[in-house]
Scaffold this active site. Structure first.
Site, PDB file in Angstrom:
ATOM      1  N   CYS A   1      -3.416  -8.685   4.505  1.00 61.91           N
ATOM      2  CA  CYS A   1      -3.068  -7.569   5.429  1.00 61.91           C
ATOM      3  C   CYS A   1      -2.175  -8.018   6.316  1.00 61.91           C
ATOM      4  O   CYS A   1      -1.818  -9.021   6.433  1.00 61.91           O
ATOM      5  CB  CYS A   1      -4.308  -7.132   6.274  1.00 61.91           C
TER       6      CYS A   1
ATOM      7  N   CYS B   1     -11.752  -0.964  -0.422  1.00 65.17           N
ATOM      8  CA  CYS B   1     -11.992  -0.966  -1.956  1.00 65.17           C
ATOM      9  C   CYS B   1     -11.757  -2.457  -2.202  1.00 65.17           C
ATOM     10  O   CYS B   1     -11.204  -3.272  -1.266  1.00 65.17           O
ATOM     11  CB  CYS B   1     -10.955  -0.269  -2.750  1.00 65.17           C
TER      12      CYS B   1
ATOM     13  N   CYS C   1      -7.025   1.114   1.832  1.00 65.79           N
ATOM     14  CA  CYS C   1      -7.421   1.081   0.361  1.00 65.79           C
ATOM     15  C   CYS C   1      -6.110   1.013  -0.282  1.00 65.79           C
ATOM     16  O   CYS C   1      -4.941   1.084   0.164  1.00 65.79           O
ATOM     17  CB  CYS C   1      -8.118   2.356  -0.043  1.00 65.79           C
TER      18      CYS C   1
END
Length: 159
Positions: free
Chosen positions: A89, A81, A8
């Site tokens: 990422c 989220c 998150c």
């Protein structure tokens, strides 16, 4: 042991609760850790209080960067989220399966202490349903494409 990284943005609330839930319900099969793209540096006290209300441990959690895990073998990466879902990422060794399980951020809840606790409990309950669905999967024997599809389906669970 299947290692799951739960991401998150701030790593102070939802990802911490999901980490605690997966380590509880997946004990012996899963090792959950959590991190954030822009960690706040501290875990939200209401997240810890929510874990405690539901009988889960509250020790050992910290708000940390996902960079701490880029050199570790991660099997599954789950974002919880919407902000984290839209971010790129980092790369993790072994090409983990990725999934998005977006849930509302309870940190924005307003009202009495009881009303705020109820919002945290709703998010906790949604994460718990999803974690239990993950734990029910035979992840050790599933092909990555089937696991990815199953995780995506779990992420569509509504509050």
């Amino acid at each position: 042991m299947t290692t799951v990284l739960i991401l998150c943005t701030g790593n102070s609330c939802r990802s911490v609760m999901a980490e605690g839930l997966l380590n509880h319900w997946g004990r012996g099969r899963f090792k959950a850790v959590s991190a954030g793209s822009f960690p706040t540096g501290q875990v939200n006290p209401m997240s810890l209080q929510t874990l405690a209300r539901h009988g889960l441990p509250t020790d050992g959690y910290s708000s940390k960067s996902w960079n701490e895990f880029t050199d570790q073998q991660i099997n599954i990466v789950i974002t919880v989220c919407d902000a984290a879902a839209g971010e790129s990422c980092p790369l993790f060794p072994g090409g983990p399966v990725k999934a998005h399980w977006g849930v509302p951020d309870p940190v924005h809840a307003e009202g009495t202490a009881e009303e705020v606790a109820a919002v945290f409990d709703r998010v906790y309950s949604q994460l718990e349903r999803r974690v239990k669905a993950l734990v029910a999967l035979p992840v050790e024997t599933m092909p990555q494409n089937e696991l990815a599809a199953a995780l995506a389906s779990i992420g569509k669970d509504e509050l």
